[in-house]
Motif scaffolding. Sequence first.
Motif, PDB file in Angstrom:
ATOM      1  N   PRO A 238       7.667 -80.753 -43.352  1.00  0.00           N
ATOM      2  CA  PRO A 238       6.869 -79.590 -42.949  1.00  0.00           C
ATOM      3  C   PRO A 238       6.426 -79.689 -41.487  1.00  0.00           C
ATOM      4  O   PRO A 238       6.079 -80.770 -41.017  1.00  0.00           O
ATOM      5  CB  PRO A 238       5.644 -79.646 -43.871  1.00  0.00           C
ATOM      6  CG  PRO A 238       6.020 -80.557 -44.984  1.00  0.00           C
ATOM      7  CD  PRO A 238       7.046 -81.508 -44.449  1.00  0.00           C
ATOM      8  N   CYS A 239       6.444 -78.557 -40.804  1.00  0.00           N
ATOM      9  CA  CYS A 239       5.943 -78.492 -39.428  1.00  0.00           C
ATOM     10  C   CYS A 239       4.475 -78.903 -39.424  1.00  0.00           C
ATOM     11  O   CYS A 239       3.720 -78.548 -40.330  1.00  0.00           O
ATOM     12  CB  CYS A 239       6.093 -77.065 -38.903  1.00  0.00           C
ATOM     13  SG  CYS A 239       5.453 -76.825 -37.242  1.00  0.00           S
ATOM     14  N   ARG A 240       4.085 -79.639 -38.416  1.00  0.00           N
ATOM     15  CA  ARG A 240       2.702 -80.125 -38.375  1.00  0.00           C
ATOM     16  C   ARG A 240       1.766 -79.186 -37.604  1.00  0.00           C
ATOM     17  O   ARG A 240       0.622 -79.541 -37.349  1.00  0.00           O
ATOM     18  CB  ARG A 240       2.658 -81.521 -37.742  1.00  0.00           C
ATOM     19  CG  ARG A 240       3.135 -82.583 -38.715  1.00  0.00           C
ATOM     20  CD  ARG A 240       2.983 -83.970 -38.170  1.00  0.00           C
ATOM     21  NE  ARG A 240       3.188 -84.945 -39.239  1.00  0.00           N
ATOM     22  CZ  ARG A 240       3.549 -86.212 -39.030  1.00  0.00           C
ATOM     23  NH1 ARG A 240       3.741 -86.658 -37.801  1.00  0.00           N
ATOM     24  NH2 ARG A 240       3.704 -87.036 -40.048  1.00  0.00           N
ATOM     25  N   GLY A 243      -1.177 -73.908 -39.797  1.00  0.00           N
ATOM     26  CA  GLY A 243      -0.851 -72.537 -40.186  1.00  0.00           C
ATOM     27  C   GLY A 243       0.642 -72.231 -40.220  1.00  0.00           C
ATOM     28  O   GLY A 243       1.038 -71.174 -40.697  1.00  0.00           O
ATOM     29  N   CYS A 244       1.481 -73.131 -39.725  1.00  0.00           N
ATOM     30  CA  CYS A 244       2.931 -72.871 -39.712  1.00  0.00           C
ATOM     31  C   CYS A 244       3.532 -73.349 -41.031  1.00  0.00           C
ATOM     32  O   CYS A 244       3.263 -74.450 -41.490  1.00  0.00           O
ATOM     33  CB  CYS A 244       3.613 -73.557 -38.537  1.00  0.00           C
ATOM     34  SG  CYS A 244       5.397 -73.249 -38.514  1.00  0.00           S
ATOM     35  N   LYS A 245       4.385 -72.486 -41.629  1.00  0.00           N
ATOM     36  CA  LYS A 245       5.001 -72.828 -42.918  1.00  0.00           C
ATOM     37  C   LYS A 245       6.434 -73.353 -42.725  1.00  0.00           C
ATOM     38  O   LYS A 245       7.174 -73.517 -43.688  1.00  0.00           O
ATOM     39  CB  LYS A 245       5.043 -71.588 -43.813  1.00  0.00           C
ATOM     40  CG  LYS A 245       3.661 -71.033 -44.165  1.00  0.00           C
ATOM     41  CD  LYS A 245       3.123 -71.687 -45.432  1.00  0.00           C
ATOM     42  CE  LYS A 245       1.897 -70.979 -45.970  1.00  0.00           C
ATOM     43  NZ  LYS A 245       0.685 -71.288 -45.182  1.00  0.00           N
ATOM     44  N   PHE A 260      13.506 -79.370 -34.189  1.00  0.00           N
ATOM     45  CA  PHE A 260      12.527 -78.346 -33.816  1.00  0.00           C
ATOM     46  C   PHE A 260      12.140 -77.546 -35.042  1.00  0.00           C
ATOM     47  O   PHE A 260      12.774 -77.655 -36.109  1.00  0.00           O
ATOM     48  CB  PHE A 260      13.090 -77.425 -32.718  1.00  0.00           C
ATOM     49  CG  PHE A 260      14.196 -76.528 -33.201  1.00  0.00           C
ATOM     50  CD1 PHE A 260      15.464 -77.030 -33.437  1.00  0.00           C
ATOM     51  CD2 PHE A 260      13.976 -75.178 -33.439  1.00  0.00           C
ATOM     52  CE1 PHE A 260      16.484 -76.213 -33.900  1.00  0.00           C
ATOM     53  CE2 PHE A 260      14.973 -74.352 -33.898  1.00  0.00           C
ATOM     54  CZ  PHE A 260      16.236 -74.873 -34.134  1.00  0.00           C
ATOM     55  N   CYS A 261      11.085 -76.727 -34.905  1.00  0.00           N
ATOM     56  CA  CYS A 261      10.634 -75.867 -36.001  1.00  0.00           C
ATOM     57  C   CYS A 261      11.148 -74.457 -35.733  1.00  0.00           C
ATOM     58  O   CYS A 261      10.755 -73.836 -34.742  1.00  0.00           O
ATOM     59  CB  CYS A 261       9.106 -75.851 -36.091  1.00  0.00           C
ATOM     60  SG  CYS A 261       8.527 -74.639 -37.292  1.00  0.00           S
ATOM     61  N   PRO A 262      12.017 -73.930 -36.609  1.00  0.00           N
ATOM     62  CA  PRO A 262      12.585 -72.606 -36.355  1.00  0.00           C
ATOM     63  C   PRO A 262      11.562 -71.489 -36.491  1.00  0.00           C
ATOM     64  O   PRO A 262      11.826 -70.357 -36.077  1.00  0.00           O
ATOM     65  CB  PRO A 262      13.687 -72.482 -37.425  1.00  0.00           C
ATOM     66  CG  PRO A 262      13.332 -73.463 -38.478  1.00  0.00           C
ATOM     67  CD  PRO A 262      12.530 -74.550 -37.838  1.00  0.00           C
ATOM     68  N   VAL A 263      10.391 -71.780 -37.054  1.00  0.00           N
ATOM     69  CA  VAL A 263       9.380 -70.733 -37.231  1.00  0.00           C
ATOM     70  C   VAL A 263       8.507 -70.608 -35.976  1.00  0.00           C
ATOM     71  O   VAL A 263       8.325 -69.523 -35.432  1.00  0.00           O
ATOM     72  CB  VAL A 263       8.519 -71.010 -38.479  1.00  0.00           C
ATOM     73  CG1 VAL A 263       7.384 -69.980 -38.589  1.00  0.00           C
ATOM     74  CG2 VAL A 263       9.393 -70.994 -39.718  1.00  0.00           C
ATOM     75  N   CYS A 264       7.983 -71.723 -35.494  1.00  0.00           N
ATOM     76  CA  CYS A 264       7.065 -71.590 -34.336  1.00  0.00           C
ATOM     77  C   CYS A 264       7.746 -71.886 -33.002  1.00  0.00           C
ATOM     78  O   CYS A 264       7.110 -71.775 -31.956  1.00  0.00           O
ATOM     79  CB  CYS A 264       5.808 -72.432 -34.540  1.00  0.00           C
ATOM     80  SG  CYS A 264       6.071 -74.186 -34.716  1.00  0.00           S
ATOM     81  N   GLN A 265       9.030 -72.222 -33.012  1.00  0.00           N
ATOM     82  CA  GLN A 265       9.781 -72.361 -31.749  1.00  0.00           C
ATOM     83  C   GLN A 265      10.955 -71.376 -31.792  1.00  0.00           C
ATOM     84  O   GLN A 265      12.115 -71.800 -31.786  1.00  0.00           O
ATOM     85  CB  GLN A 265      10.322 -73.791 -31.583  1.00  0.00           C
ATOM     86  CG  GLN A 265       9.276 -74.843 -31.325  1.00  0.00           C
ATOM     87  CD  GLN A 265       9.885 -76.249 -31.386  1.00  0.00           C
ATOM     88  OE1 GLN A 265       9.843 -76.902 -32.411  1.00  0.00           O
ATOM     89  NE2 GLN A 265      10.454 -76.704 -30.273  1.00  0.00           N
TER      90      GLN A 265
HETATM   91 ZN   LIG Z   1       6.265 -74.715 -36.941  1.00  0.00          ZN
END
Ligand SMILES: [Zn+2]
Length: 269
Positions: A238-240, A243-245, A260-265
């Motif tokens: 999980p992204c650290r 609030g990011c899922k 990388f995190c595809p949701v917040c990046q």
């Molecule tokens: Zn993230």
Amino acid sequence: MPELPEVETTRRILEPYLLGQRIQKLLHQDPARYRHTERAEGRKVLGTSRRGKYLILQLDQGLEAIIHLGMTGGFRFEPHRHTRVTLVLPQQTLYYTDPRRFGKWWVVEAGDYREIGLLGRMGPEPLSPDFTPVGFKQALAQTRRKIKEVLLSQEAVAGVGNIYADESLWLSKIHPERPAHTLSPAEVKRLHRAIREVMGQAVEAGGSTLSDESYQQPNGEPGYFQFAHKAYDRTGQPCRRRGCKGRIVKMVVGGRGTHFCPVCQQNSR
Ligand SMILES: [Zn+2]
């Protein structure tokens, strides 16, 4: 691979053993990889410094020993089976170990870096005042390459390798494949601040020791920054970010495994 924090940690630990000491012998069996080292024998160490991922020993008679740790290079206070270079000092022998043998040494006239391609044309040190958002923006504006590749090139800023590029891009919420020239002023500012923050914290933690345990401090102790990694080597976790899922994914950028995190990046080209 030792990056700025690992090289800086090594330098800080070795410095008290080197300063003012005269190198009695510098022993190895690979003159192609450890070049002109006979010039260092009998020389006194006047200082130590670091430029990017290069460790530099200032010697008397206007010489410098330049050491690049490659993928797996490091120093030990005790003999080690992967010892490649033995540095005999009056009170302490230092053992340079390098299982994979990508590291190199050069002994040159101070400042003569013609044999050491990258050293003469590196960007500013990230923790020095020379590294400014304005200068960083100018460097990034000049290239259409992906931002991760630009960071790895050492040309916009020195000392950032695969781990700290992934960590800095995560912290600044920038997708590793963004063309460098498309970063907005706000993004450049965030990335500039992130690089300084990540590098500063990693130096304080003694660098990162990964699961292969190739990097150790000279006393055999690991670094501790790996426990603070947010992206690097966390594939599927999980992204650290609060609030990011998202979950960290891995892909190849510029030939290097990239996390990388595809949701917040997101890649908002
Ligand atoms: Zn993230």
